[in-house]
Design an enzyme around this catalytic site. Sequence first.
Site, PDB file in Angstrom:
ATOM      1  N   LEU A  47      23.841 -10.613   1.356  1.00 58.46           N
ATOM      2  CA  LEU A  47      24.138 -11.697   0.412  1.00 58.46           C
ATOM      3  C   LEU A  47      25.635 -11.983   0.466  1.00 58.46           C
ATOM      4  O   LEU A  47      26.446 -11.052   0.506  1.00 58.46           O
ATOM      5  CB  LEU A  47      23.760 -11.290  -1.011  1.00 58.46           C
ATOM      6  CG  LEU A  47      22.391 -11.673  -1.571  1.00 58.46           C
ATOM      7  CD1 LEU A  47      22.278 -11.195  -3.008  1.00 58.46           C
ATOM      8  CD2 LEU A  47      22.133 -13.168  -1.492  1.00 58.46           C
ATOM      9  N   ASP A  48      25.997 -13.254   0.449  1.00 54.53           N
ATOM     10  CA  ASP A  48      27.414 -13.618   0.399  1.00 54.53           C
ATOM     11  C   ASP A  48      28.069 -13.024  -0.843  1.00 54.53           C
ATOM     12  O   ASP A  48      27.410 -12.855  -1.883  1.00 54.53           O
ATOM     13  CB  ASP A  48      27.568 -15.141   0.343  1.00 54.53           C
ATOM     14  CG  ASP A  48      27.133 -15.824   1.635  1.00 54.53           C
ATOM     15  OD1 ASP A  48      27.114 -15.158   2.680  1.00 54.53           O
ATOM     16  OD2 ASP A  48      26.810 -17.028   1.577  1.00 54.53           O
TER      17      ASP A  48
END
Length: 300
Positions: A47-48
């Site tokens: 996930l960013d």
Amino acid sequence: MSAPKRVKRAISGWVVLNKPYDMTSTQAVGKVRWLFSAAKAGHAGTLDPLATGILPIALGEATKAVPQVQDGTKVYRFAIAWGSATTTDDTEGAVIATSDVRPDRAALEAVLPAFTGTILQRPPIFSALKIDGERAYDLARAGEVVELAPREIDVDAITLLEHGSESSVLEVTCGKGTYVRSLARDIGEALGTRGHVSLLHRSAVGPFNDADALTIDQLEALTLEERDRLLKPVWSGFVDLPEVRLDALQATAVRHGNSVLLTGAGAPVTLDECWASFKGEVLATGWVEFGQFQPRRVFN
């Protein structure tokens, strides 16, 4: 005196983390590994840092199940901010183009079908994809020109949840390799304007969703024994796959990496992917061919 060294434990299972904003996936794994004193940990699907939501963290033997979970369907809720494009296709980057055009609801809903099914998508230049062994985001940050070829992705559904003149909120159900930041960019361009992701939350990965999720604050408030009781079993990563139940003799053979003939009423003849169990415990992942279970990866 220095504090005694923490003993790493051979503990196995899944922590379904609601990753907080502004934390990398690697940092989240390190924190959870420390909280559980786990000898081994990994995650299923990056996930960013600016994204929140479901980050399945595998401890111990569950790390062997990461590929199956990582390949599962994902659901994201995201906001597109209208009128500007950025270098990163989200709020972290610098603005590189602007537009005065603000799409109305009807126009936005009309273009969404073009972004469903199997489509070609150009990944963001600030991504973890490798070019000649280097991460694209490292090259981009160094000021190099980054060119990433479009790739096929699968988008099962995309729905408009809220619409406003300055931003809209959507939900997308998609397969592995989909970049939501690219969706926001491309939807904006299809509408004759510019757009970037201003909010991103992943609500599901494979068999895990928001209902399963724990925050780091919740985990920190518990004792080690209480955390252990919240661990999901290794097999929970396989609930979307067929299960093949083995007897004691078959289980012994599979533990040594050998194939076994499946017997009994209803025994499968062919399965592309499945997992084998004995008394409720994961033994191996593999496939069934000509009525034989063929182990691909054996679990301890």
